[in-house]
Design an enzyme around this catalytic site. Structure first.
Site, PDB file in Angstrom:
ATOM      1  N   GLY A  86       0.829  -1.203   0.000  1.00  9.23           N
ATOM      2  CA  GLY A  86       0.000   0.000   0.000  1.00  9.23           C
ATOM      3  C   GLY A  86       0.856   1.243   0.000  1.00  9.23           C
ATOM      4  O   GLY A  86       1.995   1.247  -0.482  1.00  9.23           O
ATOM      5  N   SER A  87       0.331   2.300   0.565  1.00 11.57           N
ATOM      6  CA  SER A  87       1.010   3.590   0.559  1.00 11.57           C
ATOM      7  C   SER A  87       2.096   3.651   1.615  1.00 11.57           C
ATOM      8  O   SER A  87       2.093   2.889   2.596  1.00 11.57           O
ATOM      9  CB  SER A  87       0.001   4.712   0.804  1.00 11.57           C
ATOM     10  N   GLU A 120       5.718  -3.337   1.084  1.00 12.66           N
ATOM     11  CA  GLU A 120       5.800  -2.938  -0.320  1.00 12.66           C
ATOM     12  C   GLU A 120       4.973  -1.667  -0.460  1.00 12.66           C
ATOM     13  O   GLU A 120       3.745  -1.711  -0.558  1.00 12.66           O
ATOM     14  CB  GLU A 120       5.251  -4.041  -1.234  1.00 12.66           C
TER      15      GLU A 120
END
Length: 502
Positions: A235-236, A257
């Protein structure tokens, strides 16, 4: 056929009952039309706790199953995916807006990682290490780690889960999956497909694989549980800043990630035609909603007037629309928030002197669907909004004269996921791949930043989180290492020449 009806039929063929997608409290909309296509029930904190408890119990059994036999379950899952590829790929397109080839391509990625993991199940190797003590042997072993929590994002709603799950299963770990609340239907479908594989496998423990659906508080329960040995979160960067410290506080393990403000460099020797084609897909594919999307491009001043007009032509002519009813190459943004963020970024770029080609909303008859023409933005400097990742199809272009400057700008951002250079000059290519070149986890020559294969470890550095998934030796992240020393002599020598005689 109405999209909700088609979705119900697809899910039924994949093994998801109508009861699982109606009368729930989480509305599911398709970005293709902005209309609701399902309503799924969500899990409570008590549900999450129960599934974690089941996974912990399953681990006590699964860890002792021989790894090649664990691989047999993954092989069966791959077989089931092959028979379901078209339907699941179509469902991916409906739920997150991908063009058909990308939807089916994501399922193919699942099949590929299953094949990889099956082979891996016979290669979970350790080392034999030279020892200084006579009559001794030193070696390392890799053992199953424990329950794995997988938190996935909407843009790859099934592939990222499979990267983690295929490896975790052969490594001896149960998996608890929290998909994005924007993409729960494909998760339900994957679990139904896996259920068919489990039925054929016949002797997997209860709780080996489970699914939790809900918002952030549900994810927090997974992240904070001491019984979940590993959290793999995609995600962010903002999300990673929350997840990482919470897991670290309990001494758990993470695979993060996160963001990717990815860049490419076009040198004077570049094959211009190949560069244009590669940049077009890298920047516009998946409507700019890949973590590996090409977002910044540094073009040498000697070829700038060839590259930029070619890109402008591509940006003005690329087809934007519903990829299931037209031949469009660019589908919708996931929702209004994504569109608004894109427009905000373009406004900031314009205020900084940027010249924008594209970026406008493309109407398609559905007021709640957000299609946008990809935007090419010529920027006078590498600063401001260019340094920030916007999860939308925006490509900033900056002119350069010296390769060292381009590499410096390339590395100037917080994220370090994917990168590329277009050159036919061996020295330029090798410099870019060297320790003095790209600081990213992925560095490509003459291909764009997106489209990674499963054979290589996937992940990035800096604010991308440092995690690695998929190929190479990423499997080690799902296991624990034990260094063993065996004394087969009648003596007891100590290391480093220490003497301790009683």
């Amino acid at each position: 056929m109405h999209m909700a009806e088609e979705t119900t039929q697809l899910l039924a063929r994949l093994g998801v009952s109508n009861a699982d997608i109606t009368n729930g409290n989480l509305a599911v909309t398709s970005p293709l039309t902005g209309q609701q296509i399902a309503a799924v029930p969500t899990d409570s904190a008590a549900d999450v706790a129960a599934k974690i408890k089941q996974a912990k119990a399953a681990f006590s059994i699964w860890r002792s199953v021989p790894a090649p036999h664990r691989g047999e379950l993954v092989r069966l899952f791959g077989e089931e995916l092959r028979t379901s590829k078209q339907d699941l790929g179509r469902l991916v397109s409906i739920e997150v807006g991908k063009i058909p080839s990308e939807g089916e391509g994501e399922v193919q990625e699942m099949i590929d990682i299953c094949d990889f993991a099956v082979g891996l199940s016979r290669q979970l190797y350790g080392l034999t290490i030279a020892t200084e003590r006579p009559g001794h042997r030193m070696m390392e072993q890799w053992h199953p780690l424990g329950p794995v929590g997988v938190i996935s994002a909407f843009n790859f709603p099934v592939a990222v889960w499979s990267w983690n799950t295929a490896l975790a299963l052969v490594c001896g770990d149960p998996v608890i999956w929290k998909p994005s609340e924007k993409a729960p239907l494909t998760a339900l479908a994957c679990m139904a497909i896996m259920a068919r594989a489990l039925k054929r496998f016949d002797d997997a423990p209860d709780g080996l694989l489970s699914l939790i659906i809900g918002a952030g508080d549900i994810g927090a329960a997974l992240v904070e549980s001491p019984d979940v040995a590993l959290i793999s979160a995609t995600g962010s960067t903002r999300m990673g800043r929350i997840v990482g410290p919470k897991v670290a506080e309990r001494f758990g393990r993470v695979i993060l990630e996160l963001g990717g403000n990815n860049a490419g460099i076009v040198t004077p020797s570049a094959d211009i035609d190949m560069t244009l084609r590669a940049v077009a897909f890298g920047a516009m594919g998946t409507a700019g909603q890949r973590c590996t999307t090409l977002r910044r491009l540094f073009v040498h001043s000697s070829v700038y007037d060839k590259v930029v007009p070619g890109l402008q032509k591509a940006y003005q002519s690329v087809s934007v629309g519903n990829p299931l009813t037209t031949e469009s190459l660019v589908g919708p943004l996931i929702d209004k928030q994504a569109f608004d963020q894109m427009q905000k970024a373009l406004a900031a770029a314009t205020n900084a002197g940027g010249e924008v080609t594209g970026g406008e909303r493309v109407e398609n008859g559905h007021p709640n669907a957000y299609y946008a023409r990809p935007a090419l933005v010529e920027m006078p400097k590498h600063e401001g909004i260019v340094l920030q990742e916007t999860f939308a199809p925006i490509l900033y272009v900056v002119k350069y004269d010296w390769l060292e400057d381009a590499i410096h700008w390339h590395n100037e951002v917080g994220a370090g996921l994917s990168s590329c250079i277009f050159t036919l000059d061996m020295q330029e290519a090798e410099l870019f791949l060297s320790a003095a070149g790209s600081d990213c986890g992925i560095a490509n020559v003459n291909i764009a930043t997106s489209g990674a294969e499963i054979g290589g470890a996937f992940g990035g550095e800096k604010e991308t989180g440092g995690g690695r998934e998929s190929g190479s030796d990423a499997w080690k992240g799902y296991m624990r290492r034990a260094t063993n020393t065996i004394n087969y002599s009648k003596e007891l020598p100590l290391a480093q020449g220490v003497s301790f005689d009683i």
